[in-house]
Motif scaffolding. Structure first.
Motif, PDB file in Angstrom:
ATOM      1  N   THR A  28      -0.989  71.057 -43.568  1.00 24.37           N
ATOM      2  CA  THR A  28      -1.891  71.985 -44.262  1.00 24.37           C
ATOM      3  C   THR A  28      -2.175  73.239 -43.436  1.00 24.37           C
ATOM      4  O   THR A  28      -3.124  73.970 -43.727  1.00 24.37           O
ATOM      5  CB  THR A  28      -3.215  71.296 -44.663  1.00 24.37           C
ATOM      6  OG1 THR A  28      -3.900  70.854 -43.471  1.00 24.37           O
ATOM      7  CG2 THR A  28      -2.976  70.095 -45.554  1.00 24.37           C
ATOM      8  N   GLY A  29      -1.381  73.474 -42.409  1.00 24.08           N
ATOM      9  CA  GLY A  29      -1.419  74.776 -41.745  1.00 24.08           C
ATOM     10  C   GLY A  29      -2.200  74.852 -40.441  1.00 24.08           C
ATOM     11  O   GLY A  29      -2.088  75.842 -39.723  1.00 24.08           O
ATOM     12  N   THR A  30      -2.987  73.809 -40.112  1.00 25.28           N
ATOM     13  CA  THR A  30      -3.802  73.893 -38.896  1.00 25.28           C
ATOM     14  C   THR A  30      -2.932  73.930 -37.644  1.00 25.28           C
ATOM     15  O   THR A  30      -3.116  74.787 -36.769  1.00 25.28           O
ATOM     16  CB  THR A  30      -4.780  72.700 -38.814  1.00 25.28           C
ATOM     17  OG1 THR A  30      -5.264  72.405 -40.120  1.00 25.28           O
ATOM     18  CG2 THR A  30      -5.941  73.023 -37.896  1.00 25.28           C
ATOM     19  N   ALA A  77       0.600  67.463 -35.668  1.00 23.96           N
ATOM     20  CA  ALA A  77      -0.442  66.740 -36.394  1.00 23.96           C
ATOM     21  C   ALA A  77       0.039  65.335 -36.770  1.00 23.96           C
ATOM     22  O   ALA A  77       1.245  65.099 -36.899  1.00 23.96           O
ATOM     23  CB  ALA A  77      -0.836  67.503 -37.658  1.00 23.96           C
ATOM     24  N   GLY A  80      -1.417  59.747 -42.229  1.00 23.36           N
ATOM     25  CA  GLY A  80      -1.209  58.394 -42.731  1.00 23.36           C
ATOM     26  C   GLY A  80      -1.497  57.344 -41.688  1.00 23.36           C
ATOM     27  O   GLY A  80      -2.567  57.305 -41.103  1.00 23.36           O
ATOM     28  N   LEU A 119      -2.830  67.199 -33.002  1.00 28.29           N
ATOM     29  CA  LEU A 119      -3.958  67.327 -33.913  1.00 28.29           C
ATOM     30  C   LEU A 119      -4.139  66.018 -34.667  1.00 28.29           C
ATOM     31  O   LEU A 119      -3.173  65.462 -35.198  1.00 28.29           O
ATOM     32  CB  LEU A 119      -3.738  68.446 -34.932  1.00 28.29           C
ATOM     33  CG  LEU A 119      -3.709  69.871 -34.379  1.00 28.29           C
ATOM     34  CD1 LEU A 119      -2.324  70.205 -33.856  1.00 28.29           C
ATOM     35  CD2 LEU A 119      -4.118  70.874 -35.445  1.00 28.29           C
ATOM     36  N   GLY A 120      -5.381  65.537 -34.667  1.00 28.37           N
ATOM     37  CA  GLY A 120      -5.666  64.286 -35.342  1.00 28.37           C
ATOM     38  C   GLY A 120      -7.108  64.235 -35.772  1.00 28.37           C
ATOM     39  O   GLY A 120      -7.799  65.255 -35.795  1.00 28.37           O
ATOM     40  N   ASN A 121      -7.528  63.036 -36.090  1.00 32.33           N
ATOM     41  CA  ASN A 121      -8.891  62.822 -36.560  1.00 32.33           C
ATOM     42  C   ASN A 121      -9.272  61.398 -36.168  1.00 32.33           C
ATOM     43  O   ASN A 121      -8.585  60.442 -36.527  1.00 32.33           O
ATOM     44  CB  ASN A 121      -8.915  63.014 -38.081  1.00 32.33           C
ATOM     45  CG  ASN A 121     -10.296  62.842 -38.668  1.00 32.33           C
ATOM     46  OD1 ASN A 121     -11.017  61.901 -38.328  1.00 32.33           O
ATOM     47  ND2 ASN A 121     -10.673  63.738 -39.561  1.00 32.33           N
ATOM     48  N   ASN A 128      -3.954  60.565 -33.278  1.00 29.12           N
ATOM     49  CA  ASN A 128      -2.984  61.405 -32.568  1.00 29.12           C
ATOM     50  C   ASN A 128      -1.700  60.662 -32.173  1.00 29.12           C
ATOM     51  O   ASN A 128      -1.081  60.982 -31.144  1.00 29.12           O
ATOM     52  CB  ASN A 128      -3.627  62.040 -31.336  1.00 29.12           C
ATOM     53  CG  ASN A 128      -3.973  63.501 -31.587  1.00 29.12           C
ATOM     54  OD1 ASN A 128      -3.102  64.288 -31.949  1.00 29.12           O
ATOM     55  ND2 ASN A 128      -5.213  63.853 -31.410  1.00 29.12           N
ATOM     56  N   ASP A 154     -10.089  66.560 -35.501  1.00 26.69           N
ATOM     57  CA  ASP A 154     -10.487  67.331 -36.663  1.00 26.69           C
ATOM     58  C   ASP A 154     -11.785  66.816 -37.281  1.00 26.69           C
ATOM     59  O   ASP A 154     -12.408  67.490 -38.088  1.00 26.69           O
ATOM     60  CB  ASP A 154      -9.344  67.259 -37.694  1.00 26.69           C
ATOM     61  CG  ASP A 154      -9.376  68.429 -38.648  1.00 26.69           C
ATOM     62  OD1 ASP A 154      -9.975  69.459 -38.296  1.00 26.69           O
ATOM     63  OD2 ASP A 154      -8.800  68.309 -39.738  1.00 26.69           O
ATOM     64  N   MET A 158     -12.130  69.925 -33.117  1.00 27.51           N
ATOM     65  CA  MET A 158     -10.785  70.480 -32.924  1.00 27.51           C
ATOM     66  C   MET A 158     -10.794  71.732 -32.043  1.00 27.51           C
ATOM     67  O   MET A 158     -10.068  71.814 -31.060  1.00 27.51           O
ATOM     68  CB  MET A 158     -10.161  70.806 -34.283  1.00 27.51           C
ATOM     69  CG  MET A 158      -8.757  71.335 -34.213  1.00 27.51           C
ATOM     70  SD  MET A 158      -7.611  70.099 -33.593  1.00 27.51           S
ATOM     71  CE  MET A 158      -7.390  69.078 -35.045  1.00 27.51           C
TER      72      MET A 158
END
Ligand code: FMN
Length: 187
Positions: A28-30, A77, A80, A119-121, A128, A154, A158
């Motif tokens: 999604t572009g981050t 990033a 899933g 990038l993760g959450n 990550n 995220d 972030m």
């Protein structure tokens, strides 16, 4: 002369006199935005120009033949169950296959220096994971990471995570590439 295979990033780097190639695994572009920021910072700090690449558009067998004094940056990033983004599926496949072959001695990346930001959450179980896998594959093939692996969350932080990571990374980067701050261009 002048015919460069459009999927050969190393040839493009040589043709364009670029010492950095930056790959982004982004849905999604981050990650892509951070890739572009890193390119701008490399230019501003060191006067180095980058080739910013969607990994889907390139082949990876030249990862071991970057130009002299060059480095690669991966901004990856996770999705899933810790899956790569669509545009990084082939890259991950390539790295894992090579990594496997390396264990039988066929493919080395001893000359490759790389920077890595994931990038993760943290609300996801496989936090990550893609960046961690990329790190493991590259190191396993003999490549050398520059500085620490950055990991951004995220869910909370972030931008702070990026800011906390990048200064130490650029310091290590300057040492690894033998460049000095203040050689920057006009960006
Ligand atoms: N982050 C993780 O660390 N592990 C995951 O398994 C994971 N799965 C995700 C699944 C979905 C549907 C979404 C929306 C996000 C997920 N994330 C996960 C967080 C993303 O990696 C994070 O938001 C990242 O900034 C997205 O980058 P992008 O905009 O470049 O695609």
């Amino acid at each position: 002369a002048g015919d460069v295979n459009p999927r050969d990033f190393a040839a493009k780097m040589k043709a364009g006199n670029k010492r950095l190639v930056i790959f982004y695994g982004s849905q999604t572009g981050t990650a892509e935005e951070y890739a572009i920021r890193l390119a701008k910072e490399a230019k501003a700090k060191f006067g180095l120009t980058s080739l910013v690449c969607d990994p889907e558009e390139y082949d990876f067998e030249t990862l071991d033949s970057l130009p002299e004094g060059a480095a690669a940056i991966f901004v990856m990033a996770s999705y899933g169950e810790g899956e790569p983004t669509d545009n990084a599926v082939t890259l991950l496949q390539n790295l894992s296959e090579d990594s496997f072959e390396f264990s039988q001695g066929s493919h080395r990346l001893d000359n490759l220096k790389y920077v890595l930001f994931g990038l993760g959450n943290k609300t996801y179980e496989h936090y990550n994971l893609v960046a961690r896998q990329v790190d493991q594959y590259l190191t396993g093939m003999g490549a050398t990471r520059i500085g620490e692996r950055g990991e951004g969350d995220d869910d909370k932080s972030m931008e702070e995570d990026y800011l906390e990571w990048k200064d130490g990374m650029w310091e290590a980067f300057a040492k690894a590439l033998g460049v000095e701050e203040g050689q920057g261009g006009d960006t």
